[in-house]
Write a protein that holds these residues in place. Structure first.
Motif, short mmCIF file in Angstrom:
data_model
loop_
_atom_site.label_atom_id
_atom_site.label_comp_id
_atom_site.label_asym_id
_atom_site.label_seq_id
_atom_site.Cartn_x
_atom_site.Cartn_y
_atom_site.Cartn_z
N ASP A 325 3.39 1.41 48.79
CA ASP A 325 4.15 1.81 49.96
C ASP A 325 5.04 0.62 50.33
OD1 ASP A 325 3.20 4.45 50.21
OD2 ASP A 325 1.52 3.67 51.05
N VAL A 326 4.97 -0.51 49.52
CA VAL A 326 5.97 -1.76 49.99
C VAL A 326 7.05 -1.58 49.42
CG1 VAL A 326 5.89 -4.20 49.36
CG2 VAL A 326 3.85 -3.53 50.41
N ASP A 340 8.78 -5.58 52.32
CA ASP A 340 8.63 -5.00 53.42
C ASP A 340 7.57 -4.23 53.56
OD1 ASP A 340 9.16 -3.26 55.62
OD2 ASP A 340 10.92 -2.06 55.02
N CYS A 341 6.62 -4.69 54.18
CA CYS A 341 5.31 -4.31 54.40
C CYS A 341 4.93 -3.57 56.04
CB CYS A 341 4.27 -5.52 54.21
SG CYS A 341 4.58 -6.22 52.90
N GLY A 342 6.05 -3.08 56.56
CA GLY A 342 6.02 -2.60 57.83
C GLY A 342 4.90 -1.47 57.92
N HIS A 343 4.63 -0.80 57.03
CA HIS A 343 3.70 0.31 57.06
C HIS A 343 2.41 -0.27 57.44
CE1 HIS A 343 2.72 -1.06 52.89
NE2 HIS A 343 1.76 -0.47 52.82
N LEU A 344 2.10 -1.39 57.42
CA LEU A 344 0.64 -1.83 57.48
C LEU A 344 0.68 -2.07 58.95
CD1 LEU A 344 0.37 -4.46 54.58
CD2 LEU A 344 -1.18 -2.28 54.96
N GLY A 345 1.58 -2.25 59.64
CA GLY A 345 1.60 -2.77 61.11
C GLY A 345 1.15 -4.13 61.28
N GLY A 363 2.20 -10.19 62.23
CA GLY A 363 2.28 -8.86 61.47
C GLY A 363 1.64 -8.83 60.14
N PRO A 364 2.09 -8.34 59.19
CA PRO A 364 1.50 -8.14 57.86
C PRO A 364 1.01 -9.67 57.24
CG PRO A 364 3.67 -6.72 57.87
CD PRO A 364 3.56 -7.66 59.25
N HIS A 389 7.89 -8.04 57.41
CA HIS A 389 8.07 -8.27 56.13
C HIS A 389 7.46 -9.69 55.83
CE1 HIS A 389 11.59 -6.01 56.54
NE2 HIS A 389 12.02 -5.73 55.14
N VAL A 390 6.97 -9.70 54.45
CA VAL A 390 6.56 -11.18 54.24
C VAL A 390 7.51 -11.54 52.98
CG1 VAL A 390 4.30 -10.55 54.71
CG2 VAL A 390 5.08 -10.20 52.23
N ARG A 391 7.32 -12.76 52.75
CA ARG A 391 8.10 -13.71 51.50
C ARG A 391 6.79 -14.04 50.74
NH1 ARG A 391 10.99 -19.33 51.87
NH2 ARG A 391 8.96 -19.89 51.68
N LEU A 392 6.88 -13.80 49.26
CA LEU A 392 5.81 -14.00 48.48
C LEU A 392 6.43 -15.17 47.39
CD1 LEU A 392 3.19 -11.70 46.82
CD2 LEU A 392 4.74 -13.27 45.51
#
Length: 415
Positions: A325-326, A340-345, A363-364, A389-392
């Motif tokens: 889902d990301v 984009d990890c917005g689905h995780l809340g 956030g995530p 979001h996160v940056r990996l």
């Protein structure tokens, strides 16, 4: 190690066979490091956040540093060897012969160079336009120097939105203010590599509205297969712009300070106004390391880019399996993935990114650290469009990358 007796300063460095630099160090070896990446969090955390690679120094760089230490060459820097090396690298790799040594100045690092250039062409209270979400220190460094950040957000495709940029430039001009445009090329955190068409359009808009462009090109050597780096100063209309370049990201030299500020042909007079004391910031060892990387580290860089390309593909497969889902667009350059990890809340603070630091988590990113023991950069510090979001950082071994994403896949949404 090559000692001073084995090699004189002017001798060529030996050719070497280069394995994948990302697969040379074990997790146990990496945990011996004392840098920010490996000391910010406890040992059980896998750090995939700050832009530091899990590699040894390229052998030519290490040899050059050992040689300098062996002969006590630790004095004050002088000369144009770094600029000449970067000019040759740019000509050979990008087909750009425009990096004229006479139009360069040594600066301590890219962000300090950006600040000094902005001081030359703006005044306190003037606007500095950025394409959010963008490298978090842009906000802090610019705002702390008394300039106002104005966002012209990226488009939904994570590329420069030229209509938004034109509207923003026009609005600032109608307000009677001066403006500069701080460009991230390639773009951090999205990994987008701007095309010649996009950069030419940027230059045209800058001329139309009287905006001075400063291009942060620290990730320029890290363009992956399928894309091509275009120096901003190589496109028509960029003559009064600036670029800031460094070997630090491509060869993992952040602790060895050195960067180059480059002026377009009609911006040289502005560059010549840079205070002389700015050139005292880089270290002599930094200049030696960066010059050696550019002159003798290209085979190592090729091996690194192959490893990063493999990791980029692996990351896509891992995300599809463990975090389907990301939202993820494959980066064209850098070793950074924007997820984009917005689905995780997860709660994101309502704060300006200029007041945040890169290590702030919300956030995530907070969920991944607390529940998966994986450290990522939190999207909210990158400005508008970053929340959720996160940056990996995927510049690590495939074993560490795999373990990290598998852990992340076990995190459940909070809503």
């Amino acid at each position: 190690m090559l000692t001073a007796n084995a090699m004189n300063a002017g001798d060529p460095l030996p050719a070497i066979d280069v394995p994948n630099p990302l697969e040379e160090l074990s997790l146990a070896e990496l945990r011996q490091r004392t840098s920010m990446k490996w000391r910010m969090h406890p040992d059980e955390v896998l750090p995939l956040w700050v832009a530091e690679m899990d590699v040894r120094l390229a052998r030519p760089v290490a040899d050059a540093l050992h040689r300098a230490i062996d002969i006590g060459d630790t004095g004050y820097p002088i000369g144009t060897a770094y600029a000449e090396a970067f000019g040759a690298f740019a000509a050979g790799n990008w087909g750009w012969s425009g990096l004229d040594v006479s139009r360069t100045a040594i600066v301590p690092d890219v962000m300090m160079g950006v600040v000094e250039l902005l001081r030359l062409v703006t005044s306190p209270g003037d606007a500095v336009v950025v394409n959010s979400p963008v490298y978090a220190p842009f906000y802090a460094f610019v705002s702390h120097d008394g300039r106002q950040i104005v966002e012209a957000p990226l488009g939904q495709d994570l590329r420069i939105d030229l209509d938004s940029l034109e509207e923003t430039f026009g609005r600032i001009r109608q307000e009677g203010r001066r403006a500069a445009y701080l460009l991230s090329n390639p773009h951090n955190p999205t990994g987008t590599v701007h095309t010649v068409g996009e950069l030419s359009a940027v230059a045209e808009l800058a001329i139309k509205f009287g905006v001075r462009v400063v291009s942060d090109e620290i990730h320029a050597p890290l363009v992956l297969p399928g894309a091509r780096f275009i120096p901003y100063l190589s496109v028509p209309g960029s003559e009064n712009g600036f670029a800031v370049m460094s070997a630090s990201k491509a060869w993992n030299l952040a602790g060895l300070k050195a960067a180059l500020a480059v002026a377009g042909p009609t911006a040289v007079a502005d560059l010549n106004r840079m205070p002389e004391e700015v050139s005292h910031g880089p270290s002599h060892l930094g200049l030696i390391a960066h010059t050696a990387a550019l002159e003798h580290g290209q085979e190592w860089l090729k091996a690194l880019l192959q490893g990063l390309d493999s990791n980029r593909a692996l990351l896509g497969r891992l995300l599809a399996e463990h975090l389907p889902d990301v939202g993820y667009r494959q980066p064209e350059g850098t070793y950074l993935a924007w997820l984009d990890c917005g689905h995780l809340g997860g709660q994101t603070p309502d704060s300006r990114p200029g007041l945040a630091v890169v290590s702030d988590l919300a956030g995530p990113a907070r969920l991944f650290l607390d529940e998966a023991r994986v450290a990522l950069s939190s999207g909210h510090v990158f400005g508008s469009g970053g929340a959720g979001h996160v940056r990996l950082n995927f510049a690590t071994s495939q074993a560490i990358l795999t373990e990290a994403v598998e852990r992340m896949g076990r995190v459940r949404p909070t809503h």
